[in-house]
Design a protein around this motif. Sequence first.
Motif, PDB file in Angstrom:
ATOM      1  N   GLY A 137      -4.317   9.904  -1.111  1.00 15.69           N
ATOM      2  CA  GLY A 137      -4.846   8.745  -1.827  1.00 15.69           C
ATOM      3  C   GLY A 137      -3.880   7.592  -1.816  1.00 15.69           C
ATOM      4  O   GLY A 137      -2.691   7.755  -2.111  1.00 15.69           O
ATOM      5  N   ASP A 138      -4.353   6.414  -1.427  1.00 15.64           N
ATOM      6  CA  ASP A 138      -3.512   5.225  -1.373  1.00 15.64           C
ATOM      7  C   ASP A 138      -3.630   4.429  -2.670  1.00 15.64           C
ATOM      8  O   ASP A 138      -4.670   4.434  -3.332  1.00 15.64           O
ATOM      9  CB  ASP A 138      -3.937   4.315  -0.213  1.00 15.64           C
ATOM     10  N   VAL A 139      -2.548   3.736  -3.007  1.00 16.21           N
ATOM     11  CA  VAL A 139      -2.540   2.787  -4.116  1.00 16.21           C
ATOM     12  C   VAL A 139      -2.178   1.426  -3.545  1.00 16.21           C
ATOM     13  O   VAL A 139      -1.159   1.288  -2.853  1.00 16.21           O
ATOM     14  CB  VAL A 139      -1.528   3.188  -5.205  1.00 16.21           C
ATOM     15  N   ARG A 179       0.872  -1.182   0.000  1.00 15.50           N
ATOM     16  CA  ARG A 179       0.000   0.000   0.000  1.00 15.50           C
ATOM     17  C   ARG A 179       0.901   1.221   0.000  1.00 15.50           C
ATOM     18  O   ARG A 179       1.731   1.384   0.894  1.00 15.50           O
ATOM     19  CB  ARG A 179      -0.910   0.030   1.231  1.00 15.50           C
ATOM     20  N   VAL A 180       0.762   2.048  -1.017  1.00 20.23           N
ATOM     21  CA  VAL A 180       1.560   3.268  -1.128  1.00 20.23           C
ATOM     22  C   VAL A 180       0.699   4.432  -0.666  1.00 20.23           C
ATOM     23  O   VAL A 180      -0.344   4.722  -1.257  1.00 20.23           O
ATOM     24  CB  VAL A 180       2.031   3.502  -2.581  1.00 20.23           C
ATOM     25  N   GLU A 181       1.146   5.094   0.402  1.00 23.21           N
ATOM     26  CA  GLU A 181       0.481   6.304   0.876  1.00 23.21           C
ATOM     27  C   GLU A 181       1.156   7.493   0.202  1.00 23.21           C
ATOM     28  O   GLU A 181       2.262   7.883   0.558  1.00 23.21           O
ATOM     29  CB  GLU A 181       0.594   6.413   2.394  1.00 23.21           C
ATOM     30  N   ARG A 182       0.486   8.062  -0.776  1.00 22.38           N
ATOM     31  CA  ARG A 182       1.077   9.141  -1.554  1.00 22.38           C
ATOM     32  C   ARG A 182       1.047  10.455  -0.789  1.00 22.38           C
ATOM     33  O   ARG A 182       0.093  10.744  -0.063  1.00 22.38           O
ATOM     34  CB  ARG A 182       0.361   9.276  -2.898  1.00 22.38           C
ATOM     35  N   VAL A 183       2.115  11.249  -0.981  1.00 21.46           N
ATOM     36  CA  VAL A 183       2.205  12.538  -0.300  1.00 21.46           C
ATOM     37  C   VAL A 183       1.039  13.431  -0.696  1.00 21.46           C
ATOM     38  O   VAL A 183       0.481  14.173   0.128  1.00 21.46           O
ATOM     39  CB  VAL A 183       3.550  13.222  -0.633  1.00 21.46           C
TER      40      VAL A 183
END
Length: 304
Positions: free
Chosen positions: A265-267, A258-262
């Motif tokens: 919104g997560d990917v 899970r990428v928590e974008r700066v």
Amino acid sequence: MASERDDESRPDGERRPPLRAEFLRELLVTPAGPLARLEVVAESASTNAELARAVAADPDAWPAPALVVTEHQPGGRGRLGRSWTTPPRAALLGSLLLRPEVPREALSWLPLLAGLATARALRATAGVDAVVKWPNDVLVPDAGTAPAPQEVAAPGAGNPAPLRKVAGILAEVLPDGGVVVGVGLNVSQQRDELPVPTATSLALADAATTDREVLLVALHEAFGEILGRWQDAGGDTHAAGLDADCAEISATLGTRVRVERVAGGDVVGLATGFAPDGGLVVRADDGTTSVHHSGDVHHLRPHG
């Protein structure tokens, strides 16, 4: 490669002996080693910031590669403005000034290359199965406690140990085009001395050595070899084979993340590879693919 400086039965002041600056210069500064200058300071709020200020004030006094190491860093800086601290002489804390002869766009690979060097040095010298979590954390198995629900365990049969952070890396480009690469490696901390529960130290990971001098020499020998290959290839990590080396030692590739974008919104999806600039390629659950250059990456347990 354990040494007499590793003796855990000694009083703390002896069990955590100071770094010997002149001894290290003999091993690491030219003509014997890869460095042009090495300084050991008693305390620094941030070796990255201190080295950057020193270079700005007198660039001629700091030929690259130059290294500043501190015995104590009460206000260390990590990614995304995070801060941390360690007990005196319990960690290996330093910043390296580089002026690599590569295109500026290739500098985005430096955190991954520093992670590769750190993991290789720890495997060879400390005997731990170090891996790299994209983009700048080095993890080792920590068998001292059971994994938390969000932690991914090291591969293996039986009761696998959770992978926990033993080192962090912060690379910063200077206004004059140089780069400062900071490494903070937890060496002799006990469980109650760690900044967060998901961290560990070499001592807790049953490393073959906790001698900071041995580790420092191994780290910079590994980094020197990797940087040499990178520069010889003009900063082309693929031509140098370093993208494959980074992939081989990566704990992130092939893992659900899970990428928590700066920007928000997560990917969520599968980390499938590195982009040409070192960004993380993620194939989301809806089939779309995206490349990430910043943000927090969390390793997820596989479905089922």
